[in-house]
Design a protein around this motif. Structure first.
Motif, short mmCIF file in Angstrom:
data_model
loop_
_atom_site.label_atom_id
_atom_site.label_comp_id
_atom_site.label_asym_id
_atom_site.label_seq_id
_atom_site.Cartn_x
_atom_site.Cartn_y
_atom_site.Cartn_z
N GLY A 43 -23.93 -45.31 -52.37
CA GLY A 43 -24.77 -44.21 -52.82
C GLY A 43 -24.00 -43.05 -53.41
N LYS A 44 -24.70 -41.94 -53.51
CA LYS A 44 -24.13 -40.74 -54.14
C LYS A 44 -22.98 -40.18 -53.31
CE LYS A 44 -26.93 -40.23 -57.69
NZ LYS A 44 -26.45 -40.21 -59.10
N GLY A 45 -22.03 -39.61 -54.01
CA GLY A 45 -20.90 -38.97 -53.35
C GLY A 45 -19.58 -39.41 -53.95
N SER A 46 -18.51 -38.74 -53.56
CA SER A 46 -17.19 -39.07 -54.08
C SER A 46 -16.17 -39.03 -52.96
CB SER A 46 -16.79 -38.09 -55.19
OG SER A 46 -16.65 -36.77 -54.69
N VAL A 47 -15.23 -39.96 -53.02
CA VAL A 47 -14.12 -40.00 -52.06
C VAL A 47 -12.95 -40.71 -52.72
CG1 VAL A 47 -14.98 -42.14 -51.02
CG2 VAL A 47 -13.42 -40.68 -49.74
N ILE A 96 -7.74 -45.20 -55.18
CA ILE A 96 -9.03 -45.77 -55.55
C ILE A 96 -10.09 -44.67 -55.45
CG2 ILE A 96 -10.79 -47.49 -55.01
CD1 ILE A 96 -8.59 -49.28 -53.97
N GLU A 97 -10.74 -44.40 -56.57
CA GLU A 97 -11.77 -43.37 -56.62
C GLU A 97 -13.15 -44.00 -56.50
OE1 GLU A 97 -11.22 -41.35 -60.32
OE2 GLU A 97 -9.43 -40.26 -59.64
N TYR A 98 -13.94 -43.46 -55.60
CA TYR A 98 -15.34 -43.85 -55.48
C TYR A 98 -16.19 -42.71 -56.01
CZ TYR A 98 -19.87 -45.12 -53.46
OH TYR A 98 -21.20 -45.42 -53.29
N ARG A 99 -17.04 -43.02 -56.99
CA ARG A 99 -17.91 -42.01 -57.57
C ARG A 99 -19.33 -42.58 -57.73
NH1 ARG A 99 -13.86 -39.97 -56.39
NH2 ARG A 99 -12.48 -38.56 -57.55
N ASP A 100 -20.22 -42.16 -56.85
CA ASP A 100 -21.64 -42.52 -56.96
C ASP A 100 -21.84 -44.02 -57.15
OD1 ASP A 100 -22.22 -39.80 -56.76
OD2 ASP A 100 -22.23 -39.52 -58.93
#
Length: 255
Positions: A15-19, A221-225
């Motif tokens: 889902g939405k969000g970034s980490v 590793i970028e997580y974006r939405d």
């Protein structure tokens, strides 16, 4: 790069969000130094391995990690402990069996060239040194290599690339989910070189994914939405920055 196929089964859209998840290879070990196969077998860090772990810790401190993970192998656990000491972190680290290195079955503890030769023969390569040369040149995919090792293992215990990828990506998805739930922006995970490379094998087209990672090298590793993107494969900038910080502090103390 968007994930497809088997990768989507492991890396759920959280889902939405970034980490940002920073995967780091452990520091140099005795078996690394002696050029021996080291998967689930384990040897302690050398002095150089301890030093490079501290350097990574000092050089990456400003990222502001909120969660720390490692595999349950001693070298991974030891590396994470030294990193956290360098960052004066009081967080409680978590161990995940899924972050272990590839299990090389009957090749564990043998000279690396013996395993490479056997894997090369399984692929029909002509010379004993062909696999080693292809690996050094980054021309052998880690997934193909892992499957060749598994095929060549007379004990029939060595993991396949799919097994490694699935457990590593499952761990990544879990870490992202936890970070999003707790609003953590930066997470550190200490694992091992080949397992990290196989984890990202279907997440990026960057040819660096098939190159060997240095000790304490990082992959971001970028997580974006709901989407994952691999960045900075084999990044040594944090080790280099940490060396300067530690050297400057040592010089100041000596005066």
């Amino acid at each position: 790069m968007l994930l497809s196929g088997s990768a989507m089964a492991q890396l759920q859209d959280n889902g939405k969000g970034s980490v940002d998840i920073y995967f780091v290879r452990h520091g140099q070990t005795i078996f690394n130094l002696y050029d021996r196969v080291q998967g689930w077998s384990d040897t302690p860090l050398t002095q150089e391995g301890e030093k490079v772990a501290r350097q990574f810790g000092a050089g990456s401190k400003d990222i502001g990690f909120k969660k720390y993970y490692s595999g349950d192998l001693g070298r991974q656990r030891e590396t994470l402990s030294l990193i956290m000491q360098s960052q004066n972190s009081q967080a409680a680290p978590k161990e995940l069996k899924a972050l272990r290195e590839v299990f090389f079955g009957g090749f564990e503890g043998l000279p690396n060239n013996e395993m490479n030769t056997a894997a090369g023969k399984a692929l029909g390569l002509k010379s004993d040194s062909a696999m080693t040369e292809l690996r050094q040149q980054g021309k052998m995919s880690l997934t193909e290599l892992a499957d060749a090792i598994s095929k060549a293992d007379e004990k029939h215990d060595a993991e396949t690339a799919g097994q490694v990828r699935d457990r590593m990506q499952s761990a990544l998805g879990m870490m992202v989910k936890d970070a999003l739930q707790h609003h953590d922006k930066n997470v550190l995970a200490v694992s091992s070189g080949m397992s990290i490379g196989i984890m990202i094998s279907d997440m990026t087209n960057d040819p660096l994914k098939n190159k060997g990672m240095g000790n304490a090298a990082a992959v971001k590793i970028e997580y974006r939405d709901g989407k994952y993107q691999v960045k900075d494969i084999g990044d040594m900038r944090y080790v280099e920055a940490g060396k300067k910080i530690i050297d400057a502090a040592d010089a100041k103390r000596s005066h």
